[in-house]
Scaffold this motif. Structure first.
Motif, short mmCIF file in Angstrom:
data_model
loop_
_atom_site.label_atom_id
_atom_site.label_comp_id
_atom_site.label_asym_id
_atom_site.label_seq_id
_atom_site.Cartn_x
_atom_site.Cartn_y
_atom_site.Cartn_z
N PRO A 44 0.81 -1.24 0.00
CA PRO A 44 0.00 0.00 0.00
C PRO A 44 0.83 1.28 0.00
CG PRO A 44 -0.97 -1.60 1.49
CD PRO A 44 0.33 -2.19 1.02
N ALA A 45 1.96 1.30 0.70
CA ALA A 45 2.81 2.49 0.71
C ALA A 45 3.47 2.70 -0.64
CB ALA A 45 3.86 2.38 1.81
N VAL A 46 3.88 1.62 -1.30
CA VAL A 46 4.45 1.74 -2.64
C VAL A 46 3.38 2.23 -3.61
CG1 VAL A 46 5.54 0.51 -4.54
CG2 VAL A 46 6.17 -0.04 -2.19
N ALA A 47 2.17 1.69 -3.49
CA ALA A 47 1.07 2.13 -4.35
C ALA A 47 0.80 3.62 -4.17
CB ALA A 47 -0.18 1.32 -4.05
N ALA A 48 0.86 4.09 -2.93
CA ALA A 48 0.63 5.51 -2.66
C ALA A 48 1.72 6.37 -3.30
CB ALA A 48 0.56 5.76 -1.16
N ALA A 49 2.97 5.89 -3.23
CA ALA A 49 4.08 6.63 -3.85
C ALA A 49 3.91 6.68 -5.36
CB ALA A 49 5.41 5.98 -3.49
N LEU A 50 3.52 5.56 -5.97
CA LEU A 50 3.32 5.53 -7.42
C LEU A 50 2.21 6.48 -7.84
CD1 LEU A 50 3.63 1.66 -8.04
CD2 LEU A 50 5.37 3.41 -8.47
N GLU A 51 1.13 6.50 -7.07
CA GLU A 51 0.01 7.39 -7.39
C GLU A 51 0.41 8.85 -7.25
OE1 GLU A 51 -3.22 6.20 -4.93
OE2 GLU A 51 -3.35 4.18 -5.80
N ALA A 52 1.34 9.12 -6.33
CA ALA A 52 1.81 10.49 -6.13
C ALA A 52 2.92 10.87 -7.10
CB ALA A 52 2.29 10.67 -4.69
N GLY A 53 3.37 9.93 -7.94
CA GLY A 53 4.43 10.20 -8.90
C GLY A 53 5.81 10.27 -8.29
#
Length: 467
Positions: free
Chosen positions: A85-94
């Motif tokens: 989930p933290a990696v997904a959040a980083a990817l979504e934030a660019g």
């Protein structure tokens, strides 16, 4: 420590606070970054906070508004089977995602290197099986030759924990697919590919993704020298992609069980002998049969890879041969742990998949085989070639009976526990036989790690031998 460059005054987040994550946080801070950390384990967070790091929950994109990069520990999925989930959040934030290996390669070199007579070399080793032994053997040969060498990565110290290498120094890195898959910088001077067999397929989205993760070590930065095991088609393909032609000796092909020929540079082992050929001529040969720390064809492949690295670095064949004879091997990898009455006890707890276990079985002619555990995908059919070497199997694990039923054509006893398996094998073994732990399965049904499983085997053997 290798201070991380390129983030002075920037905020960097570190996800996962095990050995590599915590060392990355320290190296980032040493390089001038503002470091945020997160781990789902509160004890790990507290340990980091005790060192002055600030913890931040990283599962929402807004948590990355002031973050320049996210550094992810190797055990945390960044893509398959699904992103953390933290990696997904980083990817979504660019926000760019990297790991400690990428930080190491972007930070290792310095302006002072221009003044060195011999700039340091980085040797990186990857592959499905044998990479730990190969890395340790390279480090051993270099050390025996009087070279300054450090061993790091998936073995030894964390890559950012090592000392900055000096004039003529070498850094030997063992790199898993988890590490090569994510690193944004991969620029070794010498890169080694041992072999490929199915493993970690869920983490990489299948065999193609697993191979692609290994291939990145060669494709991203382009090593000056590539040493490629060509016993599988993936290795043959990789060597062909890297070489400009058959005579391109920037690629050294290695193999076991067959002779390699042509105008290029080759190192291969057949019938216990290692041979080096270059430009159609044999340059040297080494008898590996009496090298106690490297039994079996799989270890002869490791010897070929380490030999090729040493030759690339200018070490002579006889000097390499002397070092091979003083190599004692690694714990849990073809490790001889005892002998009594003509029976040898060998710990290969690291043989956690079928391919590694088959190589262990092929190393000895008469085996009392301790196997079993948490079975991986693909079944046990791949072991068939080695079963002729097995006098009897003693199966451990919670599903010991089911595992034993898959071992066709040999006697197999469901022992369940290591204590019973060692006791039964030791009591039935005859002179000239090897009691071999090579599980062909993961350990997690009974042990926290393959190391704990191997340590239990060693303790039971010592008890059986009266030590």
């Amino acid at each position: 420590m290798i201070p991380v460059k390129g983030f002075e005054g920037a905020t960097v987040a570190v996800l996962g606070l095990g050995r590599s994550g915590l060392s990355a946080a320290r190296a980032l801070r040493e390089g001038g970054a503002e470091v945020l950390v997160w781990d789902d384990n509160p004890t790990a967070r507290e340990r980091a906070e005790d060192e002055g790091f600030t913890a931040r929950q990283l599962t929402r994109p807004e948590a990355f508004e002031d973050v320049a990069s996210l550094i992810v520990s190797p055990g945390i999925p960044h893509l398959y089977p699904k992103p953390n989930p933290a990696v997904a959040a980083a990817l979504e934030a660019g926000v760019p995602v990297d790991n400690d290996i990428g930080l190491f390669f972007r930070s290792l070199g310095g302006e002072g290197w221009d003044d060195l007579d011999s700039p340091p070399k980085v040797i990186a080793v990857t592959g499905s099986n044998g990479k730990s032994t190969t890395s340790a053997l390279i480090h051993h040969i270099l050390t025996e030759a009087g070279r300054d060498s450090q061993l790091a990565g998936n073995i030894g110290r964390g890559v950012l924990d090592i000392d900055p290498p000096g004039d003529g120094g070498a850094v030997v890195l063992e790199l898993s697919s988890y590490q090569t898959d994510l690193a944004r910088a991969l620029t070794p001077d010498i890169a080694v590919f041992t072999n490929l067999s199915p493993d970690h397929l869920g983490r990489h989205g299948g065999l193609g993704g697993y191979y692609a993760a290994k291939r990145r070590l060669f494709a991203e930065g382009g090593p000056d020298r590539a040493i490629i095991g060509v016993d599988e088609y993936e290795g043959m393909s990789l060597a062909g992609q890297l070489a400009e032609g058959r005579a391109d000796d920037r690629v050294i092909r290695i193999a076991v069980g067959r002779k390699l020929s042509g105008p290029g540079w080759y190192v291969f082992a057949r019938k216990g002998f290692l041979a080096e050929w270059r430009k159609g001529r044999q340059m040297s040969a080494i008898d590996l049969r009496e090298v106690r720390g490297l039994p079996g064809a799989h270890n002869h492949q490791n010897a070929c890879a380490a030999y090729a690295v040493a030759r690339t670095l200018g070490i002579g064949p006889r000097e390499i041969e002397r070092a091979l004879h003083t190599f004692e091997g690694l714990p849990h990898r073809s490790q001889i742990v005892g002998e009594k009455g003509g029976v040898t006890f060998v710990n290969d707890s690291k043989a956690t998949n079928v391919d590694a276990a088959l190589k262990a079985l092929m190393a000895f002619p008469k085996i009392r085989w301790i196997c079993g555990g948490l079975q991986k995908e693909g079944g046990l059919e791949g072991l068939a070639e080695g079963l002729d070497h097995v006098s009897k199997a003693y199966v451990i694990g919670r599903e010991a009976e089911g595992f034993a039923l898959q071992l066709k054509g040999i006697e197999a006893e469901a022992c369940t526990t290591m204590e019973q398996a060692v006791a039964r094998a030791a009591s039935e073994a005859e002179p000239g036989e090897v009691v071999l732990l090579a599980p062909a399965a993961a350990s997690f049904d009974q042990y926290d790690s393959f190391e704990k499983r191997g340590e239990d085997f060693v303790a039971r053997v010592q008890a059986a031998l009266g030590r």
